[in-house]
Design a protein around this motif. Structure first.
Motif, PDB file in Angstrom:
ATOM      1  N   ALA A 158      28.666  53.730  53.221  1.00 21.71           N
ATOM      2  CA  ALA A 158      28.824  54.178  51.837  1.00 21.71           C
ATOM      3  C   ALA A 158      30.134  53.674  51.250  1.00 21.71           C
ATOM      4  N   CYS A 159      31.190  53.696  52.058  1.00 22.52           N
ATOM      5  CA  CYS A 159      32.498  53.233  51.595  1.00 22.52           C
ATOM      6  C   CYS A 159      32.488  51.730  51.330  1.00 22.52           C
ATOM      7  N   LEU A 160      31.997  50.950  52.280  1.00 21.77           N
ATOM      8  CA  LEU A 160      32.037  49.497  52.149  1.00 21.77           C
ATOM      9  C   LEU A 160      31.052  48.966  51.120  1.00 21.77           C
ATOM     10  N   ASP A 161      29.985  49.707  50.859  1.00 29.36           N
ATOM     11  CA  ASP A 161      29.020  49.267  49.846  1.00 29.36           C
ATOM     12  C   ASP A 161      29.652  49.167  48.464  1.00 29.36           C
ATOM     13  N   ARG A 162      30.754  49.859  48.250  1.00 27.83           N
ATOM     14  CA  ARG A 162      31.409  49.817  46.937  1.00 27.83           C
ATOM     15  C   ARG A 162      31.969  48.429  46.620  1.00 27.83           C
ATOM     16  N   THR A 163      32.231  47.615  47.646  1.00 26.68           N
ATOM     17  CA  THR A 163      32.756  46.273  47.396  1.00 26.68           C
ATOM     18  C   THR A 163      31.685  45.205  47.573  1.00 26.68           C
ATOM     19  N   ALA A 192      29.041  42.637  51.772  1.00 21.42           N
ATOM     20  CA  ALA A 192      29.764  42.079  52.917  1.00 21.42           C
ATOM     21  C   ALA A 192      30.033  43.120  53.995  1.00 21.42           C
ATOM     22  N   GLY A 193      30.226  44.372  53.592  1.00 18.44           N
ATOM     23  CA  GLY A 193      30.525  45.405  54.571  1.00 18.44           C
ATOM     24  C   GLY A 193      29.405  45.606  55.571  1.00 18.44           C
ATOM     25  N   ARG A 194      28.180  45.579  55.096  1.00 21.75           N
ATOM     26  CA  ARG A 194      27.045  45.746  56.022  1.00 21.75           C
ATOM     27  C   ARG A 194      26.951  44.557  56.972  1.00 21.75           C
ATOM     28  N   ALA A 195      27.225  43.359  56.480  1.00 21.26           N
ATOM     29  CA  ALA A 195      27.225  42.191  57.367  1.00 21.26           C
ATOM     30  C   ALA A 195      28.315  42.322  58.416  1.00 21.26           C
ATOM     31  N   MET A 196      29.493  42.765  58.012  1.00 19.39           N
ATOM     32  CA  MET A 196      30.575  42.956  58.964  1.00 19.39           C
ATOM     33  C   MET A 196      30.194  43.963  60.034  1.00 19.39           C
ATOM     34  N   MET A 197      29.578  45.081  59.626  1.00 18.15           N
ATOM     35  CA  MET A 197      29.218  46.132  60.560  1.00 18.15           C
ATOM     36  C   MET A 197      28.103  45.712  61.512  1.00 18.15           C
ATOM     37  N   CYS A 198      27.110  45.023  60.990  1.00 21.35           N
ATOM     38  CA  CYS A 198      25.839  44.884  61.711  1.00 21.35           C
ATOM     39  C   CYS A 198      25.465  43.463  62.100  1.00 21.35           C
ATOM     40  N   ALA A 199      26.144  42.447  61.595  1.00 22.28           N
ATOM     41  CA  ALA A 199      25.708  41.080  61.857  1.00 22.28           C
ATOM     42  C   ALA A 199      26.834  40.174  62.320  1.00 22.28           C
ATOM     43  N   LEU A 208      34.787  35.100  56.175  1.00 27.71           N
ATOM     44  CA  LEU A 208      34.526  35.319  54.751  1.00 27.71           C
ATOM     45  C   LEU A 208      34.123  36.764  54.504  1.00 27.71           C
ATOM     46  N   ARG A 209      33.230  37.301  55.320  1.00 29.01           N
ATOM     47  CA  ARG A 209      32.785  38.688  55.133  1.00 29.01           C
ATOM     48  C   ARG A 209      33.956  39.657  55.247  1.00 29.01           C
ATOM     49  N   TRP A 210      34.840  39.428  56.217  1.00 23.75           N
ATOM     50  CA  TRP A 210      35.979  40.340  56.371  1.00 23.75           C
ATOM     51  C   TRP A 210      36.890  40.277  55.151  1.00 23.75           C
ATOM     52  N   GLU A 211      37.070  39.092  54.603  1.00 25.05           N
ATOM     53  CA  GLU A 211      37.883  38.996  53.391  1.00 25.05           C
ATOM     54  C   GLU A 211      37.226  39.734  52.239  1.00 25.05           C
ATOM     55  N   GLN A 212      35.910  39.623  52.137  1.00 26.79           N
ATOM     56  CA  GLN A 212      35.208  40.184  50.985  1.00 26.79           C
ATOM     57  C   GLN A 212      35.204  41.711  50.969  1.00 26.79           C
ATOM     58  N   ILE A 213      35.419  42.359  52.100  1.00 22.90           N
ATOM     59  CA  ILE A 213      35.386  43.821  52.063  1.00 22.90           C
ATOM     60  C   ILE A 213      36.685  44.408  51.513  1.00 22.90           C
ATOM     61  N   GLY A 214      37.704  43.570  51.272  1.00 21.33           N
ATOM     62  CA  GLY A 214      38.853  44.030  50.515  1.00 21.33           C
ATOM     63  C   GLY A 214      40.121  44.202  51.328  1.00 21.33           C
ATOM     64  N   ALA A 215      41.257  44.063  50.629  1.00 17.05           N
ATOM     65  CA  ALA A 215      42.557  44.097  51.290  1.00 17.05           C
ATOM     66  C   ALA A 215      42.904  45.482  51.810  1.00 17.05           C
ATOM     67  N   GLY A 216      42.452  46.532  51.131  1.00 14.47           N
ATOM     68  CA  GLY A 216      42.788  47.872  51.589  1.00 14.47           C
ATOM     69  C   GLY A 216      42.207  48.197  52.938  1.00 14.47           C
ATOM     70  N   ARG A 217      40.993  47.718  53.211  1.00  9.69           N
ATOM     71  CA  ARG A 217      40.322  48.021  54.472  1.00  9.69           C
ATOM     72  C   ARG A 217      40.559  46.941  55.516  1.00  9.69           C
ATOM     73  N   ALA A 218      40.603  45.677  55.110  1.00  5.28           N
ATOM     74  CA  ALA A 218      40.646  44.584  56.083  1.00  5.28           C
ATOM     75  C   ALA A 218      41.851  43.671  55.903  1.00  5.28           C
ATOM     76  N   GLY A 219      42.835  44.098  55.150  1.00  2.51           N
ATOM     77  CA  GLY A 219      44.020  43.278  54.948  1.00  2.51           C
ATOM     78  C   GLY A 219      45.182  43.735  55.804  1.00  2.51           C
ATOM     79  N   GLY A 220      46.173  42.876  55.903  1.00  2.00           N
ATOM     80  CA  GLY A 220      47.393  43.207  56.611  1.00  2.00           C
ATOM     81  C   GLY A 220      48.523  43.474  55.640  1.00  2.00           C
ATOM     82  N   PRO A 221      49.644  43.966  56.137  1.00  2.00           N
ATOM     83  CA  PRO A 221      50.804  44.214  55.267  1.00  2.00           C
ATOM     84  C   PRO A 221      51.582  42.936  55.026  1.00  2.00           C
ATOM     85  N   PRO A 222      52.444  42.925  54.022  1.00  2.00           N
ATOM     86  CA  PRO A 222      53.355  41.782  53.861  1.00  2.00           C
ATOM     87  C   PRO A 222      54.215  41.623  55.105  1.00  2.00           C
TER      88      PRO A 222
END
Length: 448
Positions: free
Chosen positions: A148-153, A156-163, A220-234
């Motif tokens: 539900a959370c990743l579907d908002r972006t 890509a989130g479902r692909a990351m989780m399941c594929a 690509l899928r990991w990038e697409q799910i967004g910086a808040g969930r899959a990004g690193g800090p500066p």
């Protein structure tokens, strides 16, 4: 993100008092970087599970259930877990050497493969499933909330989780002193070397049986799910502080509730949750759980978990990224060579933290066809190959790295190129791309 096949040791955490902002930051700083001389090594190898003879046909959930039930009885040294889409993951125990780590996981994988083969199934090494759309196998409150959370972006989130599947290398954080084996340098190197590892081991150019236009569709899928969930800090001189701030400012995936549906807040950071104390005050247990819902390319968990490498082809392909990464981090001479080699890449990664910048994107799209990444990869593989005997690597391991250097790195190629160029099946995709039906374009270079 995975679920154990065996029963976990112990029960749930004891209820704890609400955590303050200062306490939360101190806890993150204290538990995520445990420093000391690098001594241990680990690897987590994820696999897609396919039909043995017709891998392009889907495996029914019932067959997976039966096979995984049988695997529970297999004695293994590695932890065997299941990912949301039914992927299998083996996580090695901490090893004192590269040779020990390889031997342990190789033996465990052989046992798993033997049992799966009896059921007509196989482990497939692709970073992204080349044939099947994402399909969730595990239905648990955690994965309901994650979906539900990743579907908002987007999808890509479902692909990351399941594929998707990867080779994750786990390294000690490093000691407090400056230099090649210090934790500040190793944190920096992990983020700058990450795109080189993405490019060198890209192995996911296909989705739905067709090329996506990316050597690593998984990245690509990991990038697409967004910086808040899959990004690193500066990156700065204080990894502990940067990571602690990143954790508190990252969005909360879910608020767990006993006996009730979990809430999935939209845009609520952990810091805001502490300050607002709603929908209920967060606890130390909530902070610990929040840490498990963040998926940056480099995740500090006491040790450093490098998460950017695609799953590799063949039964033993995972050994090469493990060996190369271990050599470039744990051998002081190779670590210094890698540090000097990747420094010029930094200018291409200044606009945004990893993996949401041009350098990571170019690595995922082009692999080692990128001239600068190719040059750095050759230098790093050469340094790793020289270091492996100093780390006590067996001839079998050094021969595998030599073969990979010759077959791929020196030629500016990666396993994705084999999939794109090979005849029949998923190979030949580059030729079939010219006959693409209307409505199935290449992936666009979209940013989250």
């Amino acid at each position: 993100m995975s679920e154990p096949l065996s029963n976990p040791v112990g029960g749930g955490a004891e209820p704890s008092a609400a955590v303050t902002e200062a306490e939360a930051e101190a806890l993150v700083r204290g538990i995520c970087f445990k420093t000391g001389p690098p001594r241990r090594l680990g690897v987590e190898v994820e696999w897609l599970v396919h039909e043995l003879r017709t891998p392009w046909l889907p495996v029914t959930p019932e067959r997976l259930e039966a096979a995984y039930a049988a695997l529970r009885a297999v004695p293994l040294r590695s932890a065997l877990t299941v990912e949301p889409g039914g992927q299998l993951e083996l996580s090695s125990p901490p090893a004192a050497s590269l040779t020990e780590c390889v031997a342990t996981v190789s033996a465990d994988l052989a046992a798993v493969r033997t049992l799966l083969r009896e059921d007509g199934l196989r482990l497939s090494g692709y970073g992204h499933d080349p044939w099947h759309p994402p399909r969730r196998f595990l239905h648990r409150p955690r994965y309901d909330a994650m979906e539900a959370c990743l579907d908002r972006t987007g999808p890509a989130g479902r692909a990351m989780m399941c594929a998707s599947a990867s080779v994750q290398v786990c390294l000690d954080a490093g000691h407090e002193e400056p230099g090649a084996l210090g934790h500040v340098r190793r944190w920096w190197l992990a983020h700058r070397l990450g795109p080189v590892l993405v490019a060198s081991f890209a192995n996911s150019p296909l989705a739905g049986g067709r090329p996506t236009g990316w050597r690593s569709t998984r990245q690509l899928r990991w990038e697409q799910i967004g910086a808040g969930r899959a990004g690193g800090p500066p990156l700065d001189a204080d990894p502990r502080g940067a990571w602690a701030r990143h954790v508190l400012d990252a969005p909360v995936m879910c608020v767990r509730r006993d006996g009730a549906p979990w809430e999935v807040p939209d845009g609520l950071t952990f810091r805001e949750w502490i300050r607002s104390r709603g929908p209920r005050p967060p606890t130390r247990d909530d902070l610990d759980y929040h840490l498990t819902t963040l998926f940056p390319p480099v995740r500090p968990r006491g040790h450093l978990e490098l998460r950017m490498i695609d799953a590799q082809p063949g039964d033993d392909g995972w050994r090469v990224p493990l060996a190369v990464t271990a050599a470039l981090f744990d051998d002081p001479e190779a670590a210094e060579t890698a540090y000097r080699a990747v420094k010029p890449l930094a200018e291409r990664a200044l606009d945004r933290p990893a993996p949401h910048n041009a350098l990571w994107r170019d690595a995922a799209r082009h692999g080692l066809a990128d001239p600068e990444l190719h040059e750095v990869a050759v230098a790093c593989f050469t340094a790793a190959l020289a270091a492996l005997p100093r780390l006590g690597a067996t001839t079998e391991i050094t021969d595998a790295v030599t073969a990979y250097l010759d077959r791929y790195v020196l030629r500016g190629r990666c396993p994705a190129d084999d999939l794109l160029d090979g005849p029949g099946g998923p190979g030949g995709a580059r030729r079939r791309a010219h006959r693409r039906p209307h409505g199935t374009p290449h992936e666009k270079d979209t940013r989250p």
